[in-house]
Design a protein around this motif. Structure first.
Motif, PDB file in Angstrom:
ATOM      1  N   GLU A 143     -51.324 -90.823 -40.197  1.00 53.11           N
ATOM      2  CA  GLU A 143     -51.505 -89.859 -41.287  1.00 53.11           C
ATOM      3  C   GLU A 143     -52.638 -88.883 -40.981  1.00 53.11           C
ATOM      4  OE1 GLU A 143     -52.083 -92.249 -44.784  1.00 53.11           O
ATOM      5  OE2 GLU A 143     -49.982 -92.912 -44.810  1.00 53.11           O
ATOM      6  N   SER A 144     -53.711 -89.390 -40.408  1.00 53.03           N
ATOM      7  CA  SER A 144     -54.859 -88.554 -40.080  1.00 53.03           C
ATOM      8  C   SER A 144     -54.514 -87.542 -38.993  1.00 53.03           C
ATOM      9  CB  SER A 144     -56.027 -89.443 -39.645  1.00 53.03           C
ATOM     10  OG  SER A 144     -57.142 -88.682 -39.315  1.00 53.03           O
ATOM     11  N   LEU A 145     -53.792 -87.988 -37.979  1.00 54.74           N
ATOM     12  CA  LEU A 145     -53.370 -87.075 -36.911  1.00 54.74           C
ATOM     13  C   LEU A 145     -52.514 -85.955 -37.496  1.00 54.74           C
ATOM     14  CD1 LEU A 145     -52.060 -87.901 -33.397  1.00 54.74           C
ATOM     15  CD2 LEU A 145     -50.793 -86.358 -34.859  1.00 54.74           C
ATOM     16  N   LYS A 146     -51.544 -86.315 -38.320  1.00 55.02           N
ATOM     17  CA  LYS A 146     -50.662 -85.303 -38.914  1.00 55.02           C
ATOM     18  C   LYS A 146     -51.450 -84.333 -39.788  1.00 55.02           C
ATOM     19  CE  LYS A 146     -46.393 -84.633 -41.546  1.00 55.02           C
ATOM     20  NZ  LYS A 146     -46.691 -83.234 -41.621  1.00 55.02           N
ATOM     21  N   ALA A 147     -52.374 -84.857 -40.575  1.00 54.84           N
ATOM     22  CA  ALA A 147     -53.177 -83.997 -41.458  1.00 54.84           C
ATOM     23  C   ALA A 147     -54.028 -83.029 -40.642  1.00 54.84           C
ATOM     24  CB  ALA A 147     -54.055 -84.843 -42.367  1.00 54.84           C
ATOM     25  N   SER A 148     -54.658 -83.518 -39.577  1.00 51.53           N
ATOM     26  CA  SER A 148     -55.481 -82.654 -38.735  1.00 51.53           C
ATOM     27  C   SER A 148     -54.627 -81.602 -38.036  1.00 51.53           C
ATOM     28  CB  SER A 148     -56.247 -83.495 -37.702  1.00 51.53           C
ATOM     29  OG  SER A 148     -57.071 -82.681 -36.918  1.00 51.53           O
ATOM     30  N   GLN A 168     -54.328 -77.345 -38.539  1.00 49.40           N
ATOM     31  CA  GLN A 168     -54.559 -76.576 -37.317  1.00 49.40           C
ATOM     32  C   GLN A 168     -56.046 -76.543 -36.958  1.00 49.40           C
ATOM     33  OE1 GLN A 168     -52.588 -72.816 -38.066  1.00 49.40           O
ATOM     34  NE2 GLN A 168     -50.596 -73.707 -37.629  1.00 49.40           N
ATOM     35  N   GLU A 169     -56.656 -77.736 -37.041  1.00 48.95           N
ATOM     36  CA  GLU A 169     -58.060 -77.852 -36.657  1.00 48.95           C
ATOM     37  C   GLU A 169     -58.235 -77.563 -35.167  1.00 48.95           C
ATOM     38  OE1 GLU A 169     -59.638 -80.930 -40.044  1.00 48.95           O
ATOM     39  OE2 GLU A 169     -58.832 -81.792 -38.214  1.00 48.95           O
TER      40      GLU A 169
END
Length: 187
Positions: A115-120, A124-125
């Motif tokens: 979830e964290s990977l997808k959110a980041s 577009q960090e």
């Protein structure tokens, strides 16, 4: 901090010297140990890992109190500290030992990492597709004693002053503004 309820995060974000000091500055982090994970050789040495022959990544293993800092917050720091879009590379450090990886210790950590990977990525960090591996934790080997606290012991070493120091300053500014740093780190 309740040392009886510590949890562990094992993260690979390039050179362990570059991330160890930053994670250690966070409120709720009890310890950060530089080491190796994700390879096929027992008890690898720095020279073997650096040669790229063991399959290990340079990692930090973080002991933290989840009542003070969450795993998801540690992952926010992880995404901030390294470029997860470069395969087997961080800056001039090249090889599989410098890959981006999350070694999860539970199904909940796996879910949080995904979830964290997808959110980041969605925010577009970093420009590009993330190449971070999310794999089960198997074994951790502590790096040699001289790697522990390396930046603090060697801030004027050329790599440290050129690469690690600026990263720490950027980290302190960002996470200090969020109030995530322990009092010693803010000085």
């Amino acid at each position: 901090m309740d040392k009886n309820n510590l949890e562990y995060a094992t993260l690979a974000g390039g050179c362990f010297w570059c991330v160890e000091s930053c994670f250690h500055m966070l409120k709720g982090v009890d310890s950060v140990i530089s080491g190796y994970s994700g390879g096929h050789k027992a008890n690898p040495t720095y020279e073997e890992v650096s040669a790229g022959t063991t399959g290990h990544a340079e990692v930090v293993q973080i002991a933290y109190d989840p009542k003070i800092i969450s795993y998801k917050q540690l992952l926010e720091v992880f995404w901030f500290l390294h470029n997860p879009t470069t395969l087997n590379r961080q800056g001039n450090d090249i090889g599989t030992q410098y890959r981006s990886a999350i070694f999860y210790h539970s199904d909940k950590q796996k879910q949080d990492a995904e979830e964290s990977l997808k959110a980041s990525e969605d925010k577009q960090e970093w420009n590009g597709k993330y190449v971070t591996e999310i794999v089960p934790f198997e074994k951790f080997w502590s790096a040699e004693a001289y790697h522990q606290g390396y930046y603090n012991a060697n801030p004027n070493q050329p790599y440290c002053s050129a690469v690690v120091g600026p990263k720490i300053q950027k980290f302190k500014k960002h996470f200090g503004e969020l109030g995530w740093l322990n009092e010693k780190a803010e000085n």
